[in-house]
Design a protein around this motif. Sequence first.
Motif, PDB file in Angstrom:
ATOM      1  N   SER A  81      42.552  46.382  51.368  1.00 24.59           N
ATOM      2  CA  SER A  81      41.590  46.354  50.256  1.00 24.59           C
ATOM      3  C   SER A  81      42.281  46.537  48.906  1.00 24.59           C
ATOM      4  O   SER A  81      41.932  45.868  47.929  1.00 24.59           O
ATOM      5  CB  SER A  81      40.532  47.441  50.454  1.00 24.59           C
ATOM      6  OG  SER A  81      41.107  48.732  50.399  1.00 24.59           O
ATOM      7  N   THR A  82      43.271  47.404  48.834  1.00 23.42           N
ATOM      8  CA  THR A  82      43.974  47.640  47.573  1.00 23.42           C
ATOM      9  C   THR A  82      44.772  46.417  47.151  1.00 23.42           C
ATOM     10  O   THR A  82      44.763  46.035  45.971  1.00 23.42           O
ATOM     11  CB  THR A  82      44.907  48.861  47.697  1.00 23.42           C
ATOM     12  OG1 THR A  82      44.146  50.002  48.115  1.00 23.42           O
ATOM     13  CG2 THR A  82      45.565  49.173  46.360  1.00 23.42           C
ATOM     14  N   SER A  85      42.414  43.690  46.059  1.00 26.71           N
ATOM     15  CA  SER A  85      41.817  44.066  44.774  1.00 26.71           C
ATOM     16  C   SER A  85      42.774  43.800  43.627  1.00 26.71           C
ATOM     17  O   SER A  85      42.365  43.351  42.547  1.00 26.71           O
ATOM     18  CB  SER A  85      41.416  45.545  44.791  1.00 26.71           C
ATOM     19  OG  SER A  85      40.430  45.786  45.778  1.00 26.71           O
ATOM     20  N   CYS A  86      44.048  44.070  43.845  1.00 29.63           N
ATOM     21  CA  CYS A  86      45.059  43.758  42.823  1.00 29.63           C
ATOM     22  C   CYS A  86      45.133  42.261  42.577  1.00 29.63           C
ATOM     23  O   CYS A  86      45.215  41.809  41.427  1.00 29.63           O
ATOM     24  CB  CYS A  86      46.428  44.281  43.257  1.00 29.63           C
ATOM     25  SG  CYS A  86      46.600  46.077  43.214  1.00 29.63           S
ATOM     26  N   ALA A  88      42.751  40.105  43.005  1.00 28.12           N
ATOM     27  CA  ALA A  88      41.530  39.664  42.318  1.00 28.12           C
ATOM     28  C   ALA A  88      41.481  40.155  40.881  1.00 28.12           C
ATOM     29  O   ALA A  88      41.029  39.431  39.979  1.00 28.12           O
ATOM     30  CB  ALA A  88      40.306  40.158  43.090  1.00 28.12           C
ATOM     31  N   ALA A  89      41.950  41.375  40.641  1.00 30.89           N
ATOM     32  CA  ALA A  89      41.834  41.974  39.308  1.00 30.89           C
ATOM     33  C   ALA A  89      42.751  41.303  38.286  1.00 30.89           C
ATOM     34  O   ALA A  89      42.399  41.216  37.108  1.00 30.89           O
ATOM     35  CB  ALA A  89      42.159  43.464  39.385  1.00 30.89           C
ATOM     36  N   ILE A 107      32.007  39.625  42.695  1.00 28.16           N
ATOM     37  CA  ILE A 107      32.783  40.726  43.277  1.00 28.16           C
ATOM     38  C   ILE A 107      32.124  42.070  42.983  1.00 28.16           C
ATOM     39  O   ILE A 107      31.924  42.893  43.879  1.00 28.16           O
ATOM     40  CB  ILE A 107      34.226  40.706  42.748  1.00 28.16           C
ATOM     41  CG1 ILE A 107      34.945  39.451  43.255  1.00 28.16           C
ATOM     42  CG2 ILE A 107      34.981  41.958  43.197  1.00 28.16           C
ATOM     43  CD1 ILE A 107      36.345  39.288  42.712  1.00 28.16           C
ATOM     44  N   ILE A 147      36.635  46.787  48.354  1.00 28.25           N
ATOM     45  CA  ILE A 147      37.207  45.872  47.367  1.00 28.25           C
ATOM     46  C   ILE A 147      36.470  45.901  46.019  1.00 28.25           C
ATOM     47  O   ILE A 147      37.126  45.953  44.969  1.00 28.25           O
ATOM     48  CB  ILE A 147      37.259  44.445  47.936  1.00 28.25           C
ATOM     49  CG1 ILE A 147      38.379  44.359  48.979  1.00 28.25           C
ATOM     50  CG2 ILE A 147      37.490  43.410  46.834  1.00 28.25           C
ATOM     51  CD1 ILE A 147      38.468  43.021  49.686  1.00 28.25           C
ATOM     52  N   THR A 151      38.528  46.809  42.698  1.00 33.33           N
ATOM     53  CA  THR A 151      38.755  45.722  41.746  1.00 33.33           C
ATOM     54  C   THR A 151      38.313  46.125  40.347  1.00 33.33           C
ATOM     55  O   THR A 151      38.999  45.837  39.353  1.00 33.33           O
ATOM     56  CB  THR A 151      37.997  44.453  42.187  1.00 33.33           C
ATOM     57  OG1 THR A 151      38.432  44.067  43.490  1.00 33.33           O
ATOM     58  CG2 THR A 151      38.243  43.309  41.214  1.00 33.33           C
ATOM     59  N   MET A 155      40.930  46.298  37.307  1.00 33.37           N
ATOM     60  CA  MET A 155      40.674  45.435  36.147  1.00 33.37           C
ATOM     61  C   MET A 155      40.717  46.242  34.855  1.00 33.37           C
ATOM     62  O   MET A 155      41.300  45.809  33.851  1.00 33.37           O
ATOM     63  CB  MET A 155      39.302  44.756  36.292  1.00 33.37           C
ATOM     64  CG  MET A 155      39.267  43.547  37.192  1.00 33.37           C
ATOM     65  SD  MET A 155      37.590  42.879  37.361  1.00 33.37           S
ATOM     66  CE  MET A 155      37.175  42.594  35.632  1.00 33.37           C
ATOM     67  N   CYS A 195      43.162  54.331  43.676  1.00 35.13           N
ATOM     68  CA  CYS A 195      42.310  53.510  44.535  1.00 35.13           C
ATOM     69  C   CYS A 195      42.592  53.782  46.011  1.00 35.13           C
ATOM     70  O   CYS A 195      41.671  53.806  46.835  1.00 35.13           O
ATOM     71  CB  CYS A 195      42.538  52.028  44.236  1.00 35.13           C
ATOM     72  SG  CYS A 195      41.932  51.496  42.629  1.00 35.13           S
TER      73      CYS A 195
END
Length: 273
Positions: A81-82, A85-86, A88-89, A107, A147, A151, A155, A195
């Motif tokens: 998930s981390t 998330s990175c 996506a962010a 998201i 996530i 995220t 972000m 996170c």
Amino acid sequence: MKKKIVHIITYFLFILFALIIIFPLIWMVITGFKTNQELFLSPFSLPETWHWENYVNAWNKGIGVYLSNSVIITVAATALSTFLSCLAAYPLSRLKFKTKKLWIYLILGGLMLAPQSSLISLFKMVKIAGLYDTRISLILIDAAFRIPFATFLIMTFYKSISYSLDESAYIDGATTWQIFVKIMLPLSKPIIASCSIVSFRAVWNELMFANVLLQSTDKKTVPVGLMNFQGMTTTNWTLVISSMVIASLPLIIAFLLLQKQFVRGLTAGSVKG
């Protein structure tokens, strides 16, 4: 003089607050060495005889198996998930493209989805995919629910980093992926640690999906195992408490290892870079 008085009062309140938090933990550890009779007759006194076998029995009763399952699922789900998330962010906070707002809404819309509302549909999907009673199903589901929040945090952190770093890297011939891997990820250690701790705690304590999707005893996690374990040992509460102490150790260790990065991550993004 007034500042000293304020400092003394502040320190006193912090110490009192720390004692309020630490005392139940100490009480739980000490209680794990008692007998049932001592637990009910003298709950706040030291045990007359320290029964180390309580912790050994708790481990042999199955808490060791539950612990290993929780470690595997929690570490895998947190890492997955981390990392996602990175990924996506970074584009959502640093790049410009037409559907950017749409992806942000999709998201972050996951924050409004209650896990309970998706239980039946996810159960059917897991059965169809042939992943029922497997750790991978729990890893994927737990990672997916972590996530959106991760995220959002990442972000916010990425937006606080000066865009001149990206521009300088582009001038030197770096690609977007190279900027992400060699510049953004090394700078993201504090927020990644934050996170990770939040996700680790949430996945470690997750009960609903673990109880529904895992059937085999050798695959159950700590929350499910403790629930069943308590039912099997209703007359031996010190054994249950010993199991709870053992089950809480990974969370404590994870926080102690990442506490510096976690504190830095809490303040990340508070000042515009």
